[in-house]
Scaffold this motif. Structure first.
Motif, PDB file in Angstrom:
ATOM      1  N   GLU A 172       4.311   9.546   9.694  1.00 32.22           N
ATOM      2  CA  GLU A 172       5.373   8.896  10.510  1.00 32.22           C
ATOM      3  C   GLU A 172       4.935   7.401  10.958  1.00 32.22           C
ATOM      4  N   LYS A 173       3.833   7.206  10.982  1.00 32.17           N
ATOM      5  CA  LYS A 173       3.157   5.753  11.546  1.00 32.17           C
ATOM      6  C   LYS A 173       3.587   4.779  10.469  1.00 32.17           C
ATOM      7  N   PHE A 220      -2.402   4.958   7.796  1.00 31.90           N
ATOM      8  CA  PHE A 220      -0.992   4.986   7.709  1.00 31.90           C
ATOM      9  C   PHE A 220      -0.232   3.850   8.468  1.00 31.90           C
ATOM     10  N   ALA A 221      -0.751   3.394   9.471  1.00 35.69           N
ATOM     11  CA  ALA A 221      -0.087   2.448  10.222  1.00 35.69           C
ATOM     12  C   ALA A 221       0.252   1.161   9.239  1.00 35.69           C
ATOM     13  N   THR A 222      -0.793   0.909   8.442  1.00 35.33           N
ATOM     14  CA  THR A 222      -0.751  -0.265   7.508  1.00 35.33           C
ATOM     15  C   THR A 222      -0.146   0.230   6.274  1.00 35.33           C
ATOM     16  N   LYS A 269       0.861  -1.183   0.019  1.00 33.69           N
ATOM     17  CA  LYS A 269       0.010  -0.084  -0.022  1.00 33.69           C
ATOM     18  C   LYS A 269       1.020   1.285  -0.098  1.00 33.69           C
ATOM     19  N   VAL A 270       0.604   2.150  -0.779  1.00 33.89           N
ATOM     20  CA  VAL A 270       1.374   3.347  -1.063  1.00 33.89           C
ATOM     21  C   VAL A 270       0.290   4.662  -0.644  1.00 33.89           C
ATOM     22  N   ILE A 271       0.638   5.563   0.186  1.00 30.99           N
ATOM     23  CA  ILE A 271      -0.497   6.594   0.235  1.00 30.99           C
ATOM     24  C   ILE A 271       0.370   7.919  -0.381  1.00 30.99           C
ATOM     25  N   LYS A 327       0.592  -2.882 -10.885  1.00 34.10           N
ATOM     26  CA  LYS A 327       1.404  -3.975 -10.620  1.00 34.10           C
ATOM     27  C   LYS A 327       1.008  -4.529  -9.039  1.00 34.10           C
ATOM     28  N   GLY A 328      -0.193  -4.270  -8.910  1.00 35.05           N
ATOM     29  CA  GLY A 328      -1.036  -4.463  -7.816  1.00 35.05           C
ATOM     30  C   GLY A 328      -0.914  -3.883  -6.397  1.00 35.05           C
ATOM     31  N   VAL A 329      -0.252  -2.835  -6.389  1.00 33.57           N
ATOM     32  CA  VAL A 329      -0.126  -2.002  -5.406  1.00 33.57           C
ATOM     33  C   VAL A 329      -1.436  -1.227  -5.015  1.00 33.57           C
ATOM     34  N   GLU A 330      -1.605  -1.120  -3.906  1.00 35.61           N
ATOM     35  CA  GLU A 330      -2.884  -0.422  -3.483  1.00 35.61           C
ATOM     36  C   GLU A 330      -2.476   1.246  -3.211  1.00 35.61           C
ATOM     37  N   VAL A 331      -3.035   2.092  -4.217  1.00 37.30           N
ATOM     38  CA  VAL A 331      -2.494   3.531  -3.962  1.00 37.30           C
ATOM     39  C   VAL A 331      -3.781   4.415  -3.587  1.00 37.30           C
ATOM     40  N   LYS A 332      -3.378   5.172  -2.630  1.00 36.38           N
ATOM     41  CA  LYS A 332      -4.689   6.375  -2.208  1.00 36.38           C
ATOM     42  C   LYS A 332      -3.856   7.477  -2.224  1.00 36.38           C
ATOM     43  N   TYR A 333      -4.677   8.696  -1.783  1.00 36.63           N
ATOM     44  CA  TYR A 333      -4.220   9.989  -1.546  1.00 36.63           C
ATOM     45  C   TYR A 333      -4.646  10.343  -0.184  1.00 36.63           C
ATOM     46  N   ALA A 334      -3.761  11.060   0.447  1.00 36.48           N
ATOM     47  CA  ALA A 334      -4.005  11.671   1.581  1.00 36.48           C
ATOM     48  C   ALA A 334      -4.316  13.137   1.522  1.00 36.48           C
ATOM     49  N   ILE A 335      -5.387  13.690   1.692  1.00 35.91           N
ATOM     50  CA  ILE A 335      -5.779  15.093   1.503  1.00 35.91           C
ATOM     51  C   ILE A 335      -5.906  15.884   2.913  1.00 35.91           C
TER      52      ILE A 335
END
Lengths: 475, 104
Positions: free
Chosen positions: A425-426, A389-391, A318-320, A346-354
């Motif tokens: 930072e988590k 973020f922790a995951t 997972k990428v944020i 590529k199978g990565v979970e991508v999200k945006y943190a606003i």
């Protein structure tokens, strides 16, 4: 049916258009339609006024509005200029644009006040101007002028033509200044005839200078709050016009915006955990930067290259992505979406943190990402993001700084202490893309960059993202 | 004092005060639940709506005496600025929201 009755129907439709339009603007699915409904309401109210408005002439006869050639000429010029500038403006420059359009409304209210007061003074035949009528005119004029001058300064600041400027005790100076403006308005009302008219122009200039002095010391990061505040000022100025002409649609439109604008201003202040007073006094601006803390463990940043970053992200689960103003400046929203697509393949979970105040206006990032076709459900609001973020394996920060600064949580001495932040930072790894080690808009150092988890990826956001996309493809 | 008295006794004034008070509540109510993503378009849309001040400039310009050049110039400028506020405001807002729409 009489013209007056028809005009009132137009005004009723106009007012309803504004209320329904605003209501629909506050929901994602209906927002665009809401804007159009408000615009239709506006058009009906405007053309109703032009063709149906009646007033009593000198000898008491009922007259229609004249000077139609000038009115239509002015509207054509305004429409052409407004449409061109609104269509041409870059998405990054949106806040400036809103600010300058707001200033146009402010000066419009100011000019109306000037004309009405001149008319009043010329026809008062020596009678006292100490009336509610002239007070209404002058207050509308003052508020409109402050909004105009303040908006122009906000525009110049956001456009980078003007830095912050403040001197010691400016907030007290401004309070005295405002009191002086009020005393002067009283003075203008106490004299009469041509002299009062002249002093009224001086009052206009003084109110404009106050507007400049009001916005000058406020830091660039606070500009959205200021624009929103000036927006509600102009609304109130319009409402004073409505009060003057007993015009319901001006009254409802102006007050609606005055109230909604004030609430929006407060919501923005809440997002930064600061009071409106604190923003206005400008303690956040250039003045305090010198006393701000610097990173204690400074100097030990760890750099990372593009290919290592790409590998890190390609093999993450997972990428944020945390977008900030740096993304907007670099116009990198499209290539950012491209990176998101490549990683998703590529199978990565991508999200945006606003973060609510990322960029230069609340929702600024959402507008930019929407332009690049990023879908809604990938956008996380702050609280949802903080839970995730922790995951998260990799957080990619693109030109954001203050909104991820842990000093807001840990250092009571920091000027942004108490502001809710994205707790990046988590996550397991944080990759920070910045152009240089320059400080953020608030002018304070960021300990996050010195953390063990953090890797710095220097370079222009657009260029770096392009290289990342190429690398991810190649992997 | 006399003016304040008239605000509370004159029917037209009183009606306007009611409009003001109720509009404040409506203004707060309609945007209270706005999601953060819509803050910028909403601010921009509200910005266009206060362009309703243009109606004041039309009233002023439509009554400007033919022999008073200064008033005519000021009135004309007010119409131009008011239109800029209205048209520019709505077009910019529409541009922002257009981007939200083509998400699929």
């Amino acid at each position: 049916m009489s013209n007056y009755a028809l005009l009132n129907i137009c005004y009723l439709i106009g007012s309803l258009g504004f209320i329904i339009g605003l209501k629909m603007l506050a929901k994602a699915e209906t927002a665009r339609k809401g804007n159009i409904i408000a615009a239709i309401g506006m058009a009906i109210a405007i053309f109703g006024t032009i063709f149906l408005y009646e007033f009593n002439g000198e000898s008491g006869e009922i007259k229609h509005l004249g000077n139609l050639g000038w009115i239509f000429g002015g509207m054509v010029i305004g429409t052409i200029l407004g449409t061109i500038s609104a269509k041409k403006v870059q998405m990054t420059a949106m806040p400036q644009m809103v600010s300058i359009f707001n200033g146009m409304g402010g000066i419009c209210a100011g000019l109306i006040g000037m004309i009405e007061f001149t008319h009043l003074a010329n026809h008062s035949a020596g009678a006292s101007l100490m009336t509610g009528h002239s007070l209404t005119i002058l207050v509308g004029l003052i508020i409109g002028s402050i909004s105009f001058a303040g908006s122009v300064i906000a525009f110049l600041k956001l456009n980078g033509n003007l830095g912050d400027y403040s001197f010691k005790g400016q907030s007290y100076f401004n309070m005295l200044f405002l009191a002086a403006v009020m005393v002067m308005a009283y003075y203008v009302m106490s004299i009469n005839g041509a002299q009062a008219t002249t002093m009224m122009y001086v009052l206009f200039i003084v109110a404009c200078i106050y507007g400049v002095s009001f916005v000058m010391p406020i830091g660039g990061a606070d500009m959205p709050v200021v624009i929103s505040l000036l927006n509600s000022f102009t609304g109130v100025a319009a409402a004073f016009g409505g009060f003057l002409y007993h015009n319901q649609v001006m009254l409802t439109g102006g007050i609606l915006v005055g109230a909604a604008g004030t609430l929006l201003t407060i919501l923005m202040c809440n997002a930064m955990n600061r009071s409106l007073l604190n923003v206005i006094i400008g303690s956040f601006g250039g003045g305090n930067a010198a006393t701000a803390i610097t990173g204690e463990n400074g100097g030990t940043i760890k750099e990372i290259g593009v290919s290592d970053s790409a590998i890190n992200m390609s093999y993450a689960q997972k990428v944020i992505i945390v977008p900030g103003y740096g993304l907007a400046v670099a116009q990198a929203q499209h290539i950012c979406h491209e990176l998101e697509k490549q990683l998703t393949e590529k199978g990565v979970e991508v999200k945006y943190a606003i973060h609510p105040v990322a960029g230069r206006m609340p929702g600024h990032m959402n507008v930019l990402l929407a332009e690049a076709d990023v879908s809604y459900d990938k956008l996380l609001e702050m609280d949802a993001a903080n839970d995730e973020f922790a995951t998260t394996d990799v957080v990619l920060i693109l030109g954001a700084n203050d909104v991820v600064n842990p000093a807001a949580k840990t250092n009571p001495a920091s000027p942004i202490f108490g502001m809710p932040i994205l707790e990046v930072e988590k996550a397991k790894t944080v990759i920070v893309n910045k152009r240089s080690m320059n400080k953020g808009y608030a002018g304070i150092d960021n300990d996050l960059f010195y953390s063990n988890k953090t890797r710095m990826l220097f370079g222009d956001a657009k260029k770096v993202l392009q290289e990342l996309v190429n690398e991810v493809k190649a992997n | 004092m006399e003016y304040i008295q008239s605000l509370l006794t004159d029917a037209a004034h009183l009606r306007m005060i009611y409009i003001i008070v109720l509009s404040i509540f409506v203004g707060i109510e309609v945007i209270e639940k706005v999601p953060t993503i819509l803050h910028t378009p909403l601010m921009s849309g509200a910005n266009a709506i206060h362009g309703v001040v243009i109606i004041g400039s039309i009233i002023v310009m439509g009554q400007a005496p033919a022999d008073d050049i200064l008033i005519q110039i000021l009135g004309f400028l007010a119409v131009v600025f008011g239109t800029l506020n209205v048209v520019g405001g709505f077009v910019v807002t529409d541009r922002m929201l257009e981007m939200f729409k083509k998400k699929k």
